[in-house]
Design a protein around this motif. Structure first.
Motif, short mmCIF file in Angstrom:
data_model
loop_
_atom_site.label_atom_id
_atom_site.label_comp_id
_atom_site.label_asym_id
_atom_site.label_seq_id
_atom_site.Cartn_x
_atom_site.Cartn_y
_atom_site.Cartn_z
N ILE A 117 43.57 38.67 52.82
CA ILE A 117 43.23 37.88 51.01
C ILE A 117 43.45 38.15 49.84
O ILE A 117 43.36 36.90 49.52
CB ILE A 117 41.52 38.32 51.52
CG1 ILE A 117 40.87 37.53 53.28
CG2 ILE A 117 40.47 37.46 50.78
CD1 ILE A 117 40.03 38.01 53.83
N ASP A 130 44.63 41.96 57.28
CA ASP A 130 43.52 41.51 56.40
C ASP A 130 44.61 41.12 54.69
O ASP A 130 44.36 42.26 54.11
CB ASP A 130 42.12 42.35 55.90
CG ASP A 130 40.78 41.48 54.43
OD1 ASP A 130 41.66 40.91 53.73
OD2 ASP A 130 40.43 42.23 54.15
N TRP A 154 41.37 37.23 41.27
CA TRP A 154 42.50 37.15 42.02
C TRP A 154 42.86 35.90 43.10
O TRP A 154 43.33 36.14 43.70
CB TRP A 154 43.12 38.40 43.33
CG TRP A 154 42.06 39.70 42.57
CD1 TRP A 154 41.64 40.41 41.44
CD2 TRP A 154 41.71 40.93 42.94
NE1 TRP A 154 41.12 41.51 41.66
CE2 TRP A 154 40.95 41.62 42.68
CE3 TRP A 154 41.24 40.59 44.92
CZ2 TRP A 154 40.52 42.70 42.71
CZ3 TRP A 154 40.65 42.43 45.24
CH2 TRP A 154 40.33 43.35 44.48
N GLU A 160 43.85 46.77 54.94
CA GLU A 160 44.30 45.26 53.75
C GLU A 160 45.64 46.02 53.61
O GLU A 160 45.66 47.61 53.44
CB GLU A 160 43.28 46.13 52.55
CG GLU A 160 42.21 45.92 52.65
CD GLU A 160 41.42 46.72 51.00
OE1 GLU A 160 41.71 45.86 50.60
OE2 GLU A 160 40.37 47.90 52.10
N TYR A 201 37.90 47.44 52.02
CA TYR A 201 36.95 45.89 51.56
C TYR A 201 36.92 45.10 52.40
O TYR A 201 38.34 44.89 52.20
CB TYR A 201 37.50 46.48 50.10
CG TYR A 201 36.17 44.78 49.26
CD1 TYR A 201 35.14 45.34 49.38
CD2 TYR A 201 36.27 43.97 49.58
CE1 TYR A 201 34.11 44.65 48.77
CE2 TYR A 201 35.30 42.50 48.84
CZ TYR A 201 34.22 43.03 48.13
OH TYR A 201 32.97 41.99 47.70
N LYS A 227 41.77 33.33 48.87
CA LYS A 227 42.11 33.05 47.30
C LYS A 227 43.06 32.39 46.83
O LYS A 227 43.17 31.18 46.80
CB LYS A 227 42.47 35.38 46.90
CG LYS A 227 40.68 35.70 47.30
CD LYS A 227 41.15 36.90 46.48
CE LYS A 227 39.76 37.74 46.46
NZ LYS A 227 38.52 37.87 45.94
N ASP A 238 35.65 31.20 52.39
CA ASP A 238 35.28 32.41 51.53
C ASP A 238 36.21 33.06 52.71
O ASP A 238 35.87 33.90 53.79
CB ASP A 238 34.02 32.90 51.06
CG ASP A 238 33.57 31.97 50.14
OD1 ASP A 238 33.96 32.05 49.01
OD2 ASP A 238 33.08 31.25 50.78
C1 PLP Z 1 40.32 42.50 50.96
C2 PLP Z 1 39.82 41.56 50.89
N1 PLP Z 1 38.96 41.32 51.60
C3 PLP Z 1 37.61 40.37 52.08
C4 PLP Z 1 36.74 40.15 50.74
C5 PLP Z 1 36.15 39.26 50.60
O1 PLP Z 1 36.57 37.72 49.65
P1 PLP Z 1 35.32 36.80 49.70
O2 PLP Z 1 35.29 37.55 47.81
O3 PLP Z 1 36.01 35.56 49.27
O4 PLP Z 1 34.38 37.03 50.70
C6 PLP Z 1 38.17 40.39 49.57
C7 PLP Z 1 37.98 39.67 47.94
O5 PLP Z 1 38.06 40.50 46.69
C8 PLP Z 1 39.46 41.40 49.68
O6 PLP Z 1 39.79 41.56 48.17
#
Ligand code: PLP
Length: 434
Positions: free
Chosen positions: A254, A252, A56, A218, A146, A281, A112
């Motif tokens: 991400i 979040d 992603w 999310e 997540y 990401k 990350d």
């Molecule tokens: C919504 C969400 N938050 C946090 C993360 C964690 O990111 P990372 O894998 O870069 O630690 C992810 C990873 O897929 C995610 O989808």
């Protein structure tokens, strides 16, 4: 170096992530050697369409000339400097642009996604200490959420397979009913269901707000839960509830940020601004690890003091790395120059249209949100996900199902012929896996 040599060396030397390594006795690793656009090429020269944007991240395709050139230029100037006590142009410029895009004042960096989650959680907790409400230290998240896999992030994650083993190490948090519309009752609209879930959220928050620091969510899509999509009305209500009861809202983004959910940031679709936004990401187009948390001026101000213990004493060595920031600046420039968010609407419409042929198969919940597309396959076979994964790889397609959910999160640069290949190969691979 051919596939076989590289995969054998890898198995001897590398512990691969999120993998039971023994499974590679029968499920071969794929040694990738190069990439171009939506395509990856293995060491034997076989091509694979990267329909998951390499976990992603790769939003503008592999071997992207703009991002590559920006990194090369930065490489000749300054590769890295610590961000405590020092600053540099790429990090300043990136922070200014992100502040303008999100409406949030300052950017705190890491590398990350999970580290961004950690930062937001710690910052929220610390905010309440700094503002004389130390009892506000609990977190809530959604069922099936997540947020990453470091210990703090796992504490607010609700995916048993990642979490249960480490339960004894984790901070407790409470999970609110998920508004994922797959869980709605027959005949109930996605909106009505979201409002019903928001009512449960309100009931919980009304009772526990004195001990709650933040609600982390999310926005619009619970990706790792199998692309669970929900109505923006839930976010709107969540914002109102958090305002009413003085609880932080952490978005979040991400996975869903940077155009993936159909707008630059998913929260825009609910017309809300969170207290914290976590980004990673797509931020560097998949070139270099970078994450950031932006927060309101109110949060920032609560740490601005003569006292060192009121400061946010958190750091990572590569925080705000100039090469990563230059990749992010190039990525954001592409959004502007190519009018990406609008262009994606056309690409998404084409993908949705072509995916209609999949309805001939035993599938349900065909759904999409921006440049995310998913459906669930009706099968009793426990081996379905593995068989489908292998079948699709054999046919030159990289798709990683989540259980019986098949999803596409392709790079935004995918063209019509590639969409045809993606859909047809998926159809073929499902037929061979049922
Ligand atoms: C919504 C969400 N938050 C946090 C993360 C964690 O990111 P990372 O894998 O870069 O630690 C992810 C990873 O897929 C995610 O989808």
């Amino acid at each position: 170096m051919k596939n076989k040599d590289l995969l054998n060396r890898s198995l001897q030397a590398v512990w691969h992530p999120c993998t039971q390594m023994k499974q590679h006795e029968h499920l071969p690793l794929v040694p990738m050697q190069s990439g171009d656009g939506v395509w990856l090429k293995d060491a034997d020269g076989k091509r694979y369409l990267d329909a998951v944007s390499s976990w992603w991240v790769n939003i503008f395709g592999h071997n992207n000339p703009c991002i590559k050139d920006a990194i090369k230029q930065q490489l000749d100037t300054l590769e890295h400097v610590m961000l405590a006590g020092f600053t540099h142009e790429p990090v300043v410029e990136l922070s200014e642009i992100l502040a303008e895009l999100t409406g949030l004042g300052h950017a705190f960096y890491a590398s990350d996604g999970a580290s961004a989650t950690e930062i937001a959680l710690k910052m929220s907790f610390h905010y309440w200490r700094n503002t004389d409400k130390p009892e506000k230290k609990q977190f809530i998240s959604l069922q099936n959420s997540y947020h990453g896999e470091t210990l703090g992030a796992l504490g607010v994650t609700d995916v048993a397979i990642f979490k249960d083993t480490y339960a004894a190490l984790l901070t407790q948090s409470a999970q609110m009913p998920s508004p994922d519309f797959r869980f709605s009752e027959n005949g109930e609209s996605a909106e009505d269901f979201a409002l019903r879930c928001a009512q449960s959220l309100e009931d919980y928050v009304a009772e526990h707000h004195h001990e709650l620091a933040a609600f982390i969510i999310e926005p619009l899509v619970q990706c790792a839960a199998g692309m669970g999509m929900y109505s923006p009305v839930y976010l709107k209500r969540a914002r109102e509830i958090c305002n009413q009861y003085d609880v932080h809202l952490i978005a979040d983004e991400i996975a869903v940020g940077f155009g993936r959910a159909g707008t630059m940031f998913a929260c825009e679709q609910a017309g809300i601004r969170p207290d914290f936004i976590c980004l990673s990401k797509g931020i560097t187009g998949g070139y270099l690890p970078l994450s950031t948390v932006l927060m309101t001026d109110d949060v920032y101000a609560a740490f601005y003091d003569d006292s060192t213990t009121k400061a946010f004493l958190h750091s990572h060595s590569y925080t705000g790395n100039p090469l990563a920031c230059s990749a992010a600046l190039a990525t954001l420039a592409i959004f502007e120059v190519d009018d990406v968010v609008n262009k994606n609407k056309q690409t998404a419409a084409t993908i949705n249209d072509k995916m209609k042929v999949l309805t001939d198969l035993p599938i349900k919940h065909l759904r999409s949100q921006g440049m995310m597309f998913a459906f669930d396959v009706k099968t009793e076979s426990a081996a379905f996900a593995n068989t489908f994964y292998q079948q699709s790889l054999e046919h030159g397609l990289l798709v990683r199902p989540i259980g019986n959910t098949i999803y596409f999160m392709p790079p935004y640069v995918i063209n019509e012929a590639e969409i045809d290949f993606l859909v047809q190969t998926t159809k073929l691979s499902i037929e061979a896996s049922l």
